[in-house]
Write a protein that holds these residues in place. Sequence first.
Motif, PDB file in Angstrom:
ATOM      1  N   ALA A  15      35.763  31.308  40.098  1.00  0.00           N
ATOM      2  CA  ALA A  15      35.828  31.969  38.879  1.00  0.00           C
ATOM      3  C   ALA A  15      34.838  33.336  38.859  1.00  0.00           C
ATOM      4  O   ALA A  15      34.996  34.233  38.015  1.00  0.00           O
ATOM      5  N   SER A  16      33.714  33.405  39.890  1.00  0.00           N
ATOM      6  CA  SER A  16      32.902  34.439  40.175  1.00  0.00           C
ATOM      7  C   SER A  16      33.688  35.864  40.355  1.00  0.00           C
ATOM      8  O   SER A  16      33.162  36.886  40.264  1.00  0.00           O
ATOM      9  N   THR A  17      34.653  35.744  41.155  1.00  0.00           N
ATOM     10  CA  THR A  17      35.639  36.928  41.556  1.00  0.00           C
ATOM     11  C   THR A  17      36.389  37.371  40.470  1.00  0.00           C
ATOM     12  O   THR A  17      37.158  38.249  40.499  1.00  0.00           O
ATOM     13  N   LEU A  18      36.482  36.554  39.267  1.00  0.00           N
ATOM     14  CA  LEU A  18      37.212  37.311  38.225  1.00  0.00           C
ATOM     15  C   LEU A  18      36.548  37.589  36.764  1.00  0.00           C
ATOM     16  O   LEU A  18      37.296  37.899  35.972  1.00  0.00           O
ATOM     17  N   ALA A  19      35.324  37.812  37.295  1.00  0.00           N
ATOM     18  CA  ALA A  19      34.173  38.405  35.776  1.00  0.00           C
ATOM     19  C   ALA A  19      34.662  39.717  35.626  1.00  0.00           C
ATOM     20  O   ALA A  19      35.231  40.479  36.372  1.00  0.00           O
ATOM     21  N   ASN A  20      34.533  39.858  34.368  1.00  0.00           N
ATOM     22  CA  ASN A  20      34.544  41.230  33.608  1.00  0.00           C
ATOM     23  C   ASN A  20      35.949  41.871  33.883  1.00  0.00           C
ATOM     24  O   ASN A  20      36.157  42.965  34.082  1.00  0.00           O
ATOM     25  N   GLY A  21      36.928  41.122  33.508  1.00  0.00           N
ATOM     26  CA  GLY A  21      38.242  41.558  33.696  1.00  0.00           C
ATOM     27  C   GLY A  21      38.792  41.716  35.167  1.00  0.00           C
ATOM     28  O   GLY A  21      40.108  42.167  35.209  1.00  0.00           O
ATOM     29  N   ARG A  22      38.279  41.442  36.053  1.00  0.00           N
ATOM     30  CA  ARG A  22      38.732  41.454  37.386  1.00  0.00           C
ATOM     31  C   ARG A  22      39.832  40.699  37.758  1.00  0.00           C
ATOM     32  O   ARG A  22      40.675  40.993  38.645  1.00  0.00           O
ATOM     33  N   GLY A  23      39.882  39.483  36.982  1.00  0.00           N
ATOM     34  CA  GLY A  23      41.157  38.636  37.390  1.00  0.00           C
ATOM     35  C   GLY A  23      42.305  39.478  36.796  1.00  0.00           C
ATOM     36  O   GLY A  23      43.327  39.209  37.662  1.00  0.00           O
ATOM     37  N   GLU A  24      42.361  40.186  35.892  1.00  0.00           N
ATOM     38  CA  GLU A  24      43.617  40.795  35.369  1.00  0.00           C
ATOM     39  C   GLU A  24      43.931  41.816  36.501  1.00  0.00           C
ATOM     40  O   GLU A  24      45.147  41.820  36.577  1.00  0.00           O
ATOM     41  N   GLU A  25      42.870  42.611  36.773  1.00  0.00           N
ATOM     42  CA  GLU A  25      43.129  43.588  37.722  1.00  0.00           C
ATOM     43  C   GLU A  25      43.724  43.341  38.784  1.00  0.00           C
ATOM     44  O   GLU A  25      44.675  43.854  39.333  1.00  0.00           O
ATOM     45  N   LEU A  26      43.155  41.857  39.446  1.00  0.00           N
ATOM     46  CA  LEU A  26      43.717  41.334  40.634  1.00  0.00           C
ATOM     47  C   LEU A  26      45.125  41.045  40.542  1.00  0.00           C
ATOM     48  O   LEU A  26      45.993  41.246  41.295  1.00  0.00           O
ATOM     49  N   GLN A  61      39.676  21.098  33.193  1.00  0.00           N
ATOM     50  CA  GLN A  61      38.686  20.252  32.697  1.00  0.00           C
ATOM     51  C   GLN A  61      37.653  20.267  34.113  1.00  0.00           C
ATOM     52  O   GLN A  61      36.611  20.126  33.808  1.00  0.00           O
ATOM     53  N   GLN A  62      38.270  20.087  35.143  1.00  0.00           N
ATOM     54  CA  GLN A  62      37.249  19.986  36.466  1.00  0.00           C
ATOM     55  C   GLN A  62      36.587  21.252  36.506  1.00  0.00           C
ATOM     56  O   GLN A  62      35.318  21.345  36.823  1.00  0.00           O
ATOM     57  N   ALA A  63      37.178  22.573  36.168  1.00  0.00           N
ATOM     58  CA  ALA A  63      36.199  23.575  36.301  1.00  0.00           C
ATOM     59  C   ALA A  63      35.358  23.675  35.348  1.00  0.00           C
ATOM     60  O   ALA A  63      34.195  24.280  35.600  1.00  0.00           O
ATOM     61  N   GLU A  64      35.619  23.247  33.981  1.00  0.00           N
ATOM     62  CA  GLU A  64      34.681  23.025  33.056  1.00  0.00           C
ATOM     63  C   GLU A  64      33.459  22.317  33.591  1.00  0.00           C
ATOM     64  O   GLU A  64      32.237  22.541  32.988  1.00  0.00           O
ATOM     65  N   ALA A  65      33.777  21.033  34.066  1.00  0.00           N
ATOM     66  CA  ALA A  65      32.626  20.311  34.466  1.00  0.00           C
ATOM     67  C   ALA A  65      31.759  20.894  35.411  1.00  0.00           C
ATOM     68  O   ALA A  65      30.632  20.573  35.877  1.00  0.00           O
ATOM     69  N   HIS A  66      32.036  22.020  36.153  1.00  0.00           N
ATOM     70  CA  HIS A  66      31.374  22.866  36.927  1.00  0.00           C
ATOM     71  C   HIS A  66      30.765  24.192  36.537  1.00  0.00           C
ATOM     72  O   HIS A  66      30.184  25.052  37.192  1.00  0.00           O
ATOM     73  N   GLY A  67      30.742  24.178  35.148  1.00  0.00           N
ATOM     74  CA  GLY A  67      30.074  25.208  34.412  1.00  0.00           C
ATOM     75  C   GLY A  67      31.035  26.277  34.266  1.00  0.00           C
ATOM     76  O   GLY A  67      30.401  27.376  33.703  1.00  0.00           O
ATOM     77  N   VAL A  68      32.228  26.333  34.647  1.00  0.00           N
ATOM     78  CA  VAL A  68      33.047  27.357  34.462  1.00  0.00           C
ATOM     79  C   VAL A  68      33.791  27.383  33.079  1.00  0.00           C
ATOM     80  O   VAL A  68      34.428  26.334  32.877  1.00  0.00           O
ATOM     81  N   GLU A  69      33.795  28.577  32.296  1.00  0.00           N
ATOM     82  CA  GLU A  69      34.368  28.428  30.769  1.00  0.00           C
ATOM     83  C   GLU A  69      35.809  28.741  31.263  1.00  0.00           C
ATOM     84  O   GLU A  69      36.604  29.675  32.048  1.00  0.00           O
ATOM     85  N   ARG A  70      36.681  28.161  30.536  1.00  0.00           N
ATOM     86  CA  ARG A  70      38.110  28.149  30.611  1.00  0.00           C
ATOM     87  C   ARG A  70      38.723  29.327  30.256  1.00  0.00           C
ATOM     88  O   ARG A  70      39.791  30.000  30.908  1.00  0.00           O
ATOM     89  N   GLU A  71      38.052  30.274  29.303  1.00  0.00           N
ATOM     90  CA  GLU A  71      38.618  31.698  29.029  1.00  0.00           C
ATOM     91  C   GLU A  71      38.559  32.524  30.083  1.00  0.00           C
ATOM     92  O   GLU A  71      39.180  33.403  30.474  1.00  0.00           O
ATOM     93  N   VAL A  72      37.654  32.165  31.258  1.00  0.00           N
ATOM     94  CA  VAL A  72      37.591  32.932  32.435  1.00  0.00           C
ATOM     95  C   VAL A  72      38.730  32.840  33.352  1.00  0.00           C
ATOM     96  O   VAL A  72      39.408  33.513  34.058  1.00  0.00           O
ATOM     97  N   LEU A  73      39.313  31.607  33.264  1.00  0.00           N
ATOM     98  CA  LEU A  73      40.452  30.986  34.161  1.00  0.00           C
ATOM     99  C   LEU A  73      41.810  31.195  33.614  1.00  0.00           C
ATOM    100  O   LEU A  73      42.672  31.375  34.267  1.00  0.00           O
ATOM    101  N   LEU A  74      41.875  31.332  32.250  1.00  0.00           N
ATOM    102  CA  LEU A  74      43.381  31.524  31.827  1.00  0.00           C
ATOM    103  C   LEU A  74      44.024  32.650  32.334  1.00  0.00           C
ATOM    104  O   LEU A  74      45.364  32.632  32.222  1.00  0.00           O
ATOM    105  N   PRO A  75      43.428  33.689  32.479  1.00  0.00           N
ATOM    106  CA  PRO A  75      44.130  34.986  33.186  1.00  0.00           C
ATOM    107  C   PRO A  75      44.743  34.492  34.483  1.00  0.00           C
ATOM    108  O   PRO A  75      45.785  35.364  34.705  1.00  0.00           O
TER     109      PRO A  75
END
Length: 264
Positions: free
Chosen positions: A110-121, A204-218
């Motif tokens: 998830a750290s690689t996807l912050a600040n819109g980086r996921g969409e860019e990738l 849900q597994q990611a959320e259990a590790h503190g990752v918000e699903r909004e970060v992963l949906l892209p």
Amino acid sequence: MNDTHDRTIPLASAPNLRDLGGIPTENGIVKRGLLYRSATLSSLTDIDQHWFATADVRTVYDLRTADEAAASPDNLPAGTMGRNLDVLADSPTSVAAGLAELAADPGAFASTLANGRGEELFEETYRDLVRMPSALSAYRSFFLSLIDGDRQGAALFHCTTGKDRTGWAAASVLSLLGADIDDVYDDYLQTNTDLLPALEPLLQQAEAHGVEREVLLPVLGVRESYLAAAFAEVDERFGGMRTYAAEGLGLTDEEIHALSVLLT
């Protein structure tokens, strides 16, 4: 407009599975029961294998990397031939092939996807699907095999989640058949309805590790901007889909016509 829900095939162990049949094109409607798209078939159950026999699916094109396919090989029924076409062989670290990294370490991924980086990738990955030599080679082989007169039965193509490499394969087929661009996007975006429920445990597994699903949906879904990036690359590099097919994939007018004869 086509009825995307009517084309969806709800197999629990083969998510994001649907028939390309039923979509209007310039030469008629895509025939049903000839070409399907899906996510990975590595967990295909005996019960769901029965659908493959009923649907007469005899060829499965696996668009995943060699490493992905080796780690989770397709569980195909007897009589169905699998063929690996490694679209991302020239870039195995692409984000489109990184779902295993998400499962192994959600926080780091998830750290690689912050600040819109996921969409860019992903937009860059979709451009790679159009310009990368391994992608051009894989998609050329896919089209040529589809129209091979010796191939029998229906065919299915997939990658890991059935949305990116598979999404471009479907968009290419439909575009070359002359489908309306809105219908091409409708089929592409249907993944957000057909796939995301199957990925809920991963979210849900990611959320259990503190990752918000909004970060992963892209990453786990699709966006119009991704497919638009691929079409933009086609226009910039080749000037349109027919030239992409001719110069990028090396397909002749006769071979493109054979695709139309086969599917419409």
